[in-house]
Each structure stands twice: as C-alpha cells, then as structure tokens.
Write a protein that holds these residues in place. Structure first.
Motif, PDB file in Angstrom:
ATOM      1  N   PRO A   7     -21.370   2.568  47.917  1.00  0.00           N
ATOM      2  CA  PRO A   7     -21.360   2.002  46.604  1.00  0.00           C
ATOM      3  C   PRO A   7     -21.593   0.690  46.454  1.00  0.00           C
ATOM      4  O   PRO A   7     -22.312   0.013  45.753  1.00  0.00           O
ATOM      5  CB  PRO A   7     -19.711   2.225  46.231  1.00  0.00           C
ATOM      6  CG  PRO A   7     -19.463   3.465  46.860  1.00  0.00           C
ATOM      7  CD  PRO A   7     -19.835   3.283  48.134  1.00  0.00           C
ATOM      8  N   LYS A   8     -21.530  -0.185  47.783  1.00  0.00           N
ATOM      9  CA  LYS A   8     -21.964  -1.507  47.970  1.00  0.00           C
ATOM     10  C   LYS A   8     -23.556  -1.682  47.647  1.00  0.00           C
ATOM     11  O   LYS A   8     -23.998  -2.592  47.542  1.00  0.00           O
ATOM     12  CB  LYS A   8     -21.526  -1.947  49.277  1.00  0.00           C
ATOM     13  CG  LYS A   8     -20.266  -1.948  49.526  1.00  0.00           C
ATOM     14  CD  LYS A   8     -20.034  -2.390  50.934  1.00  0.00           C
ATOM     15  CE  LYS A   8     -18.530  -2.384  51.377  1.00  0.00           C
ATOM     16  NZ  LYS A   8     -18.118  -2.726  52.805  1.00  0.00           N
ATOM     17  N   PHE A   9     -24.431  -0.369  47.734  1.00  0.00           N
ATOM     18  CA  PHE A   9     -25.584  -0.689  47.680  1.00  0.00           C
ATOM     19  C   PHE A   9     -26.137   0.093  46.404  1.00  0.00           C
ATOM     20  O   PHE A   9     -27.388   0.315  46.276  1.00  0.00           O
ATOM     21  CB  PHE A   9     -26.323   0.079  48.739  1.00  0.00           C
ATOM     22  CG  PHE A   9     -25.753  -0.430  50.020  1.00  0.00           C
ATOM     23  CD1 PHE A   9     -26.933  -1.440  50.589  1.00  0.00           C
ATOM     24  CD2 PHE A   9     -25.030  -0.071  50.913  1.00  0.00           C
ATOM     25  CE1 PHE A   9     -26.456  -1.912  52.055  1.00  0.00           C
ATOM     26  CE2 PHE A   9     -24.597  -0.605  51.932  1.00  0.00           C
ATOM     27  CZ  PHE A   9     -25.303  -1.553  52.485  1.00  0.00           C
ATOM     28  N   GLY A  10     -25.272   0.215  45.237  1.00  0.00           N
ATOM     29  CA  GLY A  10     -25.621   0.770  44.133  1.00  0.00           C
ATOM     30  C   GLY A  10     -25.694   2.340  43.979  1.00  0.00           C
ATOM     31  O   GLY A  10     -25.984   2.703  43.026  1.00  0.00           O
ATOM     32  N   PHE A  11     -24.853   2.941  45.105  1.00  0.00           N
ATOM     33  CA  PHE A  11     -25.006   4.588  44.945  1.00  0.00           C
ATOM     34  C   PHE A  11     -23.596   4.730  44.474  1.00  0.00           C
ATOM     35  O   PHE A  11     -22.531   4.177  44.255  1.00  0.00           O
ATOM     36  CB  PHE A  11     -25.072   4.884  46.438  1.00  0.00           C
ATOM     37  CG  PHE A  11     -26.390   5.207  47.049  1.00  0.00           C
ATOM     38  CD1 PHE A  11     -27.023   6.246  47.033  1.00  0.00           C
ATOM     39  CD2 PHE A  11     -26.650   4.046  47.865  1.00  0.00           C
ATOM     40  CE1 PHE A  11     -28.259   6.157  47.672  1.00  0.00           C
ATOM     41  CE2 PHE A  11     -27.740   3.939  48.461  1.00  0.00           C
ATOM     42  CZ  PHE A  11     -28.678   5.108  48.461  1.00  0.00           C
ATOM     43  N   ASN A  12     -23.576   5.992  43.697  1.00  0.00           N
ATOM     44  CA  ASN A  12     -22.602   6.486  42.906  1.00  0.00           C
ATOM     45  C   ASN A  12     -22.149   7.738  43.379  1.00  0.00           C
ATOM     46  O   ASN A  12     -23.215   8.682  43.629  1.00  0.00           O
ATOM     47  CB  ASN A  12     -23.055   6.636  41.265  1.00  0.00           C
ATOM     48  CG  ASN A  12     -23.105   5.411  40.640  1.00  0.00           C
ATOM     49  OD1 ASN A  12     -22.315   4.347  40.800  1.00  0.00           O
ATOM     50  ND2 ASN A  12     -24.240   5.374  39.831  1.00  0.00           N
ATOM     51  N   MET A  13     -20.819   7.893  43.697  1.00  0.00           N
ATOM     52  CA  MET A  13     -20.535   9.321  44.085  1.00  0.00           C
ATOM     53  C   MET A  13     -20.491  10.478  43.098  1.00  0.00           C
ATOM     54  O   MET A  13     -20.078  10.080  41.970  1.00  0.00           O
ATOM     55  CB  MET A  13     -18.944   9.038  44.650  1.00  0.00           C
ATOM     56  CG  MET A  13     -18.350  10.516  45.179  1.00  0.00           C
ATOM     57  SD  MET A  13     -16.642  10.306  45.442  1.00  0.00           S
ATOM     58  CE  MET A  13     -16.387   9.109  46.674  1.00  0.00           C
ATOM     59  N   VAL A  14     -20.979  11.514  43.506  1.00  0.00           N
ATOM     60  CA  VAL A  14     -20.864  12.718  42.617  1.00  0.00           C
ATOM     61  C   VAL A  14     -20.610  13.746  43.212  1.00  0.00           C
ATOM     62  O   VAL A  14     -21.115  14.403  44.285  1.00  0.00           O
ATOM     63  CB  VAL A  14     -22.472  13.044  42.200  1.00  0.00           C
ATOM     64  CG1 VAL A  14     -22.674  14.261  41.143  1.00  0.00           C
ATOM     65  CG2 VAL A  14     -23.304  11.849  41.517  1.00  0.00           C
ATOM     66  N   ARG A  15     -19.449  14.387  42.574  1.00  0.00           N
ATOM     67  CA  ARG A  15     -18.828  15.755  43.360  1.00  0.00           C
ATOM     68  C   ARG A  15     -19.632  16.874  42.935  1.00  0.00           C
ATOM     69  O   ARG A  15     -19.812  17.201  41.506  1.00  0.00           O
ATOM     70  CB  ARG A  15     -17.568  15.853  42.809  1.00  0.00           C
ATOM     71  CG  ARG A  15     -16.372  14.849  43.159  1.00  0.00           C
ATOM     72  CD  ARG A  15     -16.095  14.944  44.788  1.00  0.00           C
ATOM     73  NE  ARG A  15     -15.212  14.120  45.316  1.00  0.00           N
ATOM     74  CZ  ARG A  15     -14.785  14.411  46.804  1.00  0.00           C
ATOM     75  NH1 ARG A  15     -15.519  15.084  47.478  1.00  0.00           N
ATOM     76  NH2 ARG A  15     -14.004  13.395  47.343  1.00  0.00           N
ATOM     77  N   GLU A  16     -20.036  17.432  43.624  1.00  0.00           N
ATOM     78  CA  GLU A  16     -20.859  18.690  43.549  1.00  0.00           C
ATOM     79  C   GLU A  16     -19.876  20.135  43.339  1.00  0.00           C
ATOM     80  O   GLU A  16     -18.673  19.681  43.477  1.00  0.00           O
ATOM     81  CB  GLU A  16     -21.781  19.223  44.911  1.00  0.00           C
ATOM     82  CG  GLU A  16     -22.985  18.116  45.017  1.00  0.00           C
ATOM     83  CD  GLU A  16     -23.774  18.723  46.189  1.00  0.00           C
ATOM     84  OE1 GLU A  16     -24.987  19.292  45.990  1.00  0.00           O
ATOM     85  OE2 GLU A  16     -23.331  18.517  47.465  1.00  0.00           O
ATOM     86  N   SER A  17     -20.194  20.909  42.978  1.00  0.00           N
ATOM     87  CA  SER A  17     -19.445  22.096  42.701  1.00  0.00           C
ATOM     88  C   SER A  17     -19.875  23.257  43.620  1.00  0.00           C
ATOM     89  O   SER A  17     -20.653  23.171  44.441  1.00  0.00           O
ATOM     90  CB  SER A  17     -20.021  22.757  41.302  1.00  0.00           C
ATOM     91  OG  SER A  17     -19.884  21.986  40.250  1.00  0.00           O
ATOM     92  N   SER A  18     -18.550  23.966  43.820  1.00  0.00           N
ATOM     93  CA  SER A  18     -18.461  25.129  44.472  1.00  0.00           C
ATOM     94  C   SER A  18     -18.334  26.297  43.966  1.00  0.00           C
ATOM     95  O   SER A  18     -17.827  26.598  43.122  1.00  0.00           O
ATOM     96  CB  SER A  18     -17.248  25.021  45.594  1.00  0.00           C
ATOM     97  OG  SER A  18     -17.348  26.138  46.725  1.00  0.00           O
ATOM     98  N   TYR A  19     -19.620  27.270  44.204  1.00  0.00           N
ATOM     99  CA  TYR A  19     -19.778  28.649  43.593  1.00  0.00           C
ATOM    100  C   TYR A  19     -19.090  29.811  44.295  1.00  0.00           C
ATOM    101  O   TYR A  19     -19.659  29.864  45.468  1.00  0.00           O
ATOM    102  CB  TYR A  19     -21.012  28.705  43.234  1.00  0.00           C
ATOM    103  CG  TYR A  19     -21.392  27.691  42.070  1.00  0.00           C
ATOM    104  CD1 TYR A  19     -21.557  27.986  40.861  1.00  0.00           C
ATOM    105  CD2 TYR A  19     -22.225  26.539  42.581  1.00  0.00           C
ATOM    106  CE1 TYR A  19     -22.023  26.980  39.853  1.00  0.00           C
ATOM    107  CE2 TYR A  19     -22.690  25.597  41.967  1.00  0.00           C
ATOM    108  CZ  TYR A  19     -22.671  25.971  40.398  1.00  0.00           C
ATOM    109  OH  TYR A  19     -23.245  24.925  39.422  1.00  0.00           O
ATOM    110  N   SER A  20     -18.319  30.666  43.971  1.00  0.00           N
ATOM    111  CA  SER A  20     -18.016  32.096  44.648  1.00  0.00           C
ATOM    112  C   SER A  20     -17.812  33.068  43.467  1.00  0.00           C
ATOM    113  O   SER A  20     -17.906  32.867  42.250  1.00  0.00           O
ATOM    114  CB  SER A  20     -16.739  31.714  45.326  1.00  0.00           C
ATOM    115  OG  SER A  20     -15.743  31.324  44.485  1.00  0.00           O
TER     116      SER A  20
END
Length: 292
Positions: A125-138
C-alpha cells in the motif's frame, strides 16, 4: 547502495541469470534454469535487479500480459519474484526496485498487480497498491465416472509441451467475466513445476486439463481448449470416483453450471492492484496458472 549495480533484462547473460536462479531457489524453492533452457522464458518476463560484484542482491520481476474483463482487453503488468539476499535485507533495495518498475510501466499499463503473502500486506500500500480479496468458487456435487483415461502429459517432453503451447496460443477464454491472456511463459512454468504431475490431454476434446484429486475433492486449475467447453464436457473427461466437492482455481463461467458456493478468499496469496483503468467484478478469481 552506491556500490551496487542495477541491471535489467539480462537473461541471456549466464552468470547473472544463474545468480538470479540461485537466489530464487534459496528464497522460494524454485529454479528458473530449466524454464530458460527449454526456451519458455520469453521477453515478457523481465528481471530488475541489484548486483554486488556479480552476485544478485535483490530483485523485482515484471511480467507483461493482458487481462480481459467482460470483453475489454487491458495491458497489464504482474509483479513477482520480489526477493532480497539475506545480507542485503532492510536496506530498501526491494522498494527501490519496485519504484523502478512502476516508473517503467505506470504511464503505459492499464493495470499493475501482484500476489503477496500475509507477511508483507503492509508493504505494497505504500506504493499505491490496493488489496483486493478474490473469491473462492466451489460446487457440491457427487461425481463418479469411468471416463476413458486421459493421457498424462510429461513436462520433460518437448512434444507434450509443444502440444500445450499450440492449444494455448489458440485457446478460448476460460471465463468471459475475467481472464488472462499472453501468459504462456507463466503457464509453462507452472506445468514444469507447480502442476507437473497434474497435466492431462483429452484427445476426444483436444483439450488440456490441469487438475488434482485430493480425497473427495477435485481441484480444477485450468482448461485449455480452442473452444469454450461446457462443464459436463470437462467433468465427463476426468476419471474420478466418490467426488463430493469441486473447487475451481479460476472464475468459472460455464453456461451449464453455477457454483454452489462463492466466498471471499482467505488464502495466503493476496491480490494487490494499482493503476486500474476499469472496474473489477464483484466476485472473481484470476487463474492460478497465470500467477507469476
């Protein structure tokens, strides 16, 4: 810092490349030399490194590829192989290299992204990245079938790898919702290492299926075919007994199937995104075979 030498795109220089491979083996337990020797390390994978007297001190790599979201193709860069030799840690080298990569691509890439483990979630995040939680499919489904045995592909066979390459170059999108293109080198790396025992060919469908069975769970990692296959075509080609759950390691987009469970992924590889010039779907998962 002043005495270190910065180099990039040096894969054809044996001493530098082998030093990179040696550090990757120590840090991640993976060796890039076979990938290079077989000709799968192409110009889309670029190392940005600091060297100390010919030995690598730190590295950040960039993979150039495309992401397709609902038919919109975007130029993308995936960052990976972020590593520092033990004696050079805590000197800001990885941060300096990451800034060099961002300076190179921020003005041209529609999206820059990476996957990080839980230990460095506060770094990007210090470099401008945003965390994005992916999904899990089953999918909860009882499956037992006696499909004709698939041909298990040998990553050590140039003929088998050429078969994978040929299908990949003409492959249909695995998902119209979100998918990755132009990542053949990364796929072949996974075939050589991560999924070397999980790659099969279906002559009937002219498709490569990457999957693994663990107890009552079937993991499907990738489906590589020149046409979009239906779910029942995929599953009917996989010999399996007493399967109770199917887990998809991509965004499933089969017209004849909907997942029974879609949850936010809580696994170790966390997606960070920067510079995105379009929306991301609410629920999605980038194919694991495209992870650099």
């Amino acid at each position: 810092m002043d005495e270190l030498r910065f180099l990039s795109d040096y894969k054809e220089t044996d001493s530098y490349r082998r030093s990179f491979s040696d550090l990757a083996l120590k840090v991640f337990g993976i060796n890039f030399e076979e990938w290079y020797a077989k000709g799968y390390w192409d110009d889309s994978f670029i190392c940005y490194s600091y060297f100390d007297h010919g030995e690598i001190a730190a590295n950040v790599s960039a993979s150039e590829l495309d992401i397709v979201i609902e038919g919109q193709k975007m130029n993308a860069v995936q960052i990976g192989t972020v590593m520092t030799a033990p004696e050079f840690r805590n000197k800001g080298l990885a941060a300096a290299l990451l800034n060099k990569v961002l300076e190179e691509y921020e003005s041209t890439a529609d999206v820059i992204y990476l996957f990080a483990n839980e230990s460095v979630l506060n770094f990007y995040p210090k470099f401008g990245f945003n965390m994005v939680r992916e999904s899990s499919y089953s999918l909860r489904l009882d499956v037992s079938n006696s499909a004709s045995p698939l041909r298990k592909l040998d990553p050590g066979s140039s003929e088998d790898m050429e078969l994978i390459c040929g299908l990949y170059e003409k492959k249909a999108l695995l998902s119209r919702k979100i998918d990755v293109e132009q990542s053949k080198g990364i796929l072949l790396f996974h075939c050589l290492h991560t999924f070397s025992d999980c790659v099969y060919y279906s002559p009937q469908e002219n498709a490569v299926l990457i999957y693994k069975i663990e107890g009552e769970k079937l993991h499907i990692y990738d489906v590589i075919c020149t046409r979009k296959m239906l779910f029942h075509e995929v599953i009917s080609n996989i010999p399996c007994r007493n399967i109770r759950e199917i887990k998809f390691h991509f965004t499933p987009d089969f017209p004849d199937m909907k997942p029974s469970s879609i949850v936010r992924q809580e696994e170790n590889d966390v997606l960070f995104v920067k510079n995105i010039n379009t929306y991301l779907p609410r629920f999605f998962r980038l194919p694991v075979t495209s992870h650099a």
